[in-house]
Design a protein around this motif. Structure first.
Motif, PDB file in Angstrom:
ATOM      1  N   TYR A 188       0.828  -1.218   0.000  1.00 38.82           N
ATOM      2  CA  TYR A 188       0.000   0.000   0.000  1.00 38.82           C
ATOM      3  C   TYR A 188       0.861   1.267   0.000  1.00 38.82           C
ATOM      4  O   TYR A 188       1.918   1.318   0.631  1.00 38.82           O
ATOM      5  N   ASP A 190       0.758   3.950   1.569  1.00 42.49           N
ATOM      6  CA  ASP A 190       1.104   4.572   2.852  1.00 42.49           C
ATOM      7  C   ASP A 190       1.938   3.635   3.741  1.00 42.49           C
ATOM      8  O   ASP A 190       2.196   3.945   4.895  1.00 42.49           O
ATOM      9  N   ARG A 191       2.365   2.495   3.175  1.00 44.44           N
ATOM     10  CA  ARG A 191       3.222   1.586   3.955  1.00 44.44           C
ATOM     11  C   ARG A 191       4.566   1.333   3.278  1.00 44.44           C
ATOM     12  O   ARG A 191       5.546   1.016   3.947  1.00 44.44           O
ATOM     13  N   THR A 238      -4.168   3.475  -1.729  1.00 39.03           N
ATOM     14  CA  THR A 238      -5.316   3.504  -0.826  1.00 39.03           C
ATOM     15  C   THR A 238      -5.408   4.836  -0.094  1.00 39.03           C
ATOM     16  O   THR A 238      -6.486   5.281   0.258  1.00 39.03           O
ATOM     17  N   HIS A 239      -4.271   5.445   0.172  1.00 41.08           N
ATOM     18  CA  HIS A 239      -4.258   6.705   0.906  1.00 41.08           C
ATOM     19  C   HIS A 239      -4.304   7.862  -0.102  1.00 41.08           C
ATOM     20  O   HIS A 239      -3.444   7.979  -0.968  1.00 41.08           O
ATOM     21  N   SER A 240      -5.330   8.685  -0.011  1.00 41.11           N
ATOM     22  CA  SER A 240      -5.491   9.869  -0.874  1.00 41.11           C
ATOM     23  C   SER A 240      -5.323   9.549  -2.363  1.00 41.11           C
ATOM     24  O   SER A 240      -4.476  10.154  -3.040  1.00 41.11           O
TER      25      SER A 240
END
Ligand code: FEO
Length: 417
Positions: A188, A190-191, A238-240
């Protein structure tokens, strides 16, 4: 979801939606020309509805084992009703023939333009062409409580490409679009590690030549309520996710501030061993400046790397390329410049060549051939002059510049009816 789980298992990215792709951390060059410090991923997905399971894209053939292991962990082959092909380049269609053998009942959905590629890919020796449905923007497939909605987004990055929107979940499966070559089992955005450089590099080399198609695709994508972008390479966004859509809009929008923005732009590039081609370039530029409505810029390639001119070339209307002939050829920085243009769309721009030479003078015609190969229009025969140009020859250069600028500003007469 742990990193270990990501490397071995399918990963549930939303309820009933699994990543079933493959990781290729050791890849260092993609399609021969694209380099990657972090390998890549071939992302494929399984979407479960009440009526059946859809598989979205597959993986490079040599990663089929990994793909089928993950697929089998989330579905039986008999449950697969739908196979969506967002893009048929072999890195996404490599496992398709085997998938069709294992799930022959599945209906294939692909873009209208992908049909010929499907037939070329699935020759009889490879299983033959299955039942398929060509789709375009607005076509939908009901999976049972879940709907696949197709978007026609060609040339991102082949003519066949499309995106698929899982409406109820707000997940957009985009193929190459919004992807990048960056392998990180944390999956992802953000990871994983910082992949911004890879995202920008991928855009610059894969999407940029098709900028107008990117802008058309964005008009379809921007109104969508996105919860996630699931591309075919690199991190799942997934983030923004909208930040990446906005970034594509920025990257695809002409961004150089041209103070004389209504003028046509002529870029003169040259190299000069003894100052002769330079004098030709300056005279050509002077001639072009005599024509109003043309903004002329002149650059000595000895002083810089050609890559920095990509933005200028992309937005210019005309290129004049000057090179001496050395050992029967144009000099290397000229070829480097022309080679760098493979990542921008220069089709239809005007181009000419010129240069001083000692005894053979092949550079001019070689450059003209290359300009034509890049689909520039070459409206005037290039000018090659032996050794040091005299006043009469410099007048020829000025005349060439003026003629070129006249071509550039020519407006066909309006026909009154
Ligand atoms: Fe990832 Fe154009 O293939």
């Amino acid at each position: 979801m742990s990193a270990a789980a990501a490397t071995k298992d399918a990963v549930e990215i939303a309820q009933g939606v699994h990543w079933i792709g493959a990781l290729d951390p050791d890849l260092r060059s993609f399609d021969i020309i694209l380099r990657t410090a972090n390998g890549t991923t071939y992302n494929a997905y399984a979407v479960r509805g009440k009526k059946g399971v859809a598989i979205i894209d597959t993986v490079k053939e040599s990663f089929s084992g990994e793909f089928f292991r993950r697929l089998e962990s989330v579905t039986d082959y008999a449950e697969i009703t739908t196979i969506v092909l967002n893009h048929l380049e072999p890195d996404h269609s490599g496992a398709l023939p085997e998938l069709l053998r294992r799930a022959p009942q599945a209906r294939v959905y692909l873009s209208v333009r992908a049909q010929m590629m499907l037939k070329a890919l699935l020759k009889p020796a490879n299983g033959g062409v299955p039942e398929y449905t060509p789709v375009s923007t607005g076509f939908e497939v009901d999976l049972g409580g879940r709907t696949l909605h197709f978007l026609h987004t060609p040339y991102l990055h082949w003519p066949d490409t499309q995106c698929t929107f899982l409406k109820e979940d707000g997940i957009l499966f985009t193929g190459d679009v919004f992807g990048c070559h960056f392998c990180d089992e944390r999956l992802y955005n953000d990871r994983v590690g910082d992949f911004r450089f890879s995202f920008e590099y991928y855009y610059a080399h894969i999407m940029r030549p098709f900028r107008s198609y990117v802008l058309e695709a964005l008009t379809l994508i921007e109104p969508l309520k996105l919860s996630m972008i699931a591309p075919a390479h690199g991190p799942i966004l997934t983030h923004s996710p909208q930040d990446y859509v906005r970034r594509y809009r920025e990257l695809a929008t002409p961004r150089l501030y041209n103070e004389a923005h209504s003028d046509k732009t002529l870029l003169v590039f040259y190299l000069s061993a003894y100052g002769n081609t330079r004098r030709m370039a300056e005279a050509l530029a002077t001639g072009a400046e005599n024509v109003s409505g043309v903004r002329v810029s002149i650059y000595d390639l000895e002083g810089c790397e050609p890559g920095i001119f990509t933005d200028l070339v992309e937005e210019a209307d005309c290129l004049a390329i000057g090179s001496p002939t050395i050992n029967g050829d144009a000099v290397k920085p000229i070829w480097d410049l022309l080679s760098s243009l493979a990542t921008v769309n220069v089709s239809g721009k005007l181009g000419i060549a010129f240069g001083s030479y000692g005894w053979s003078g092949e550079a001019v015609s070689l450059i003209e051939d290359r300009l034509r190969g890049l689909k520039l229009r070459v409206p005037l025969t290039g000018l090659r002059l032996k050794l040091s140009p005299d006043e009469a020859e410099l007048a020829q250069c000025r005349q060439l510049g003026e003629s070129l600028a006249t071509h550039l500003t020519y407006q066909p007469p309006q026909v009154l009816v």
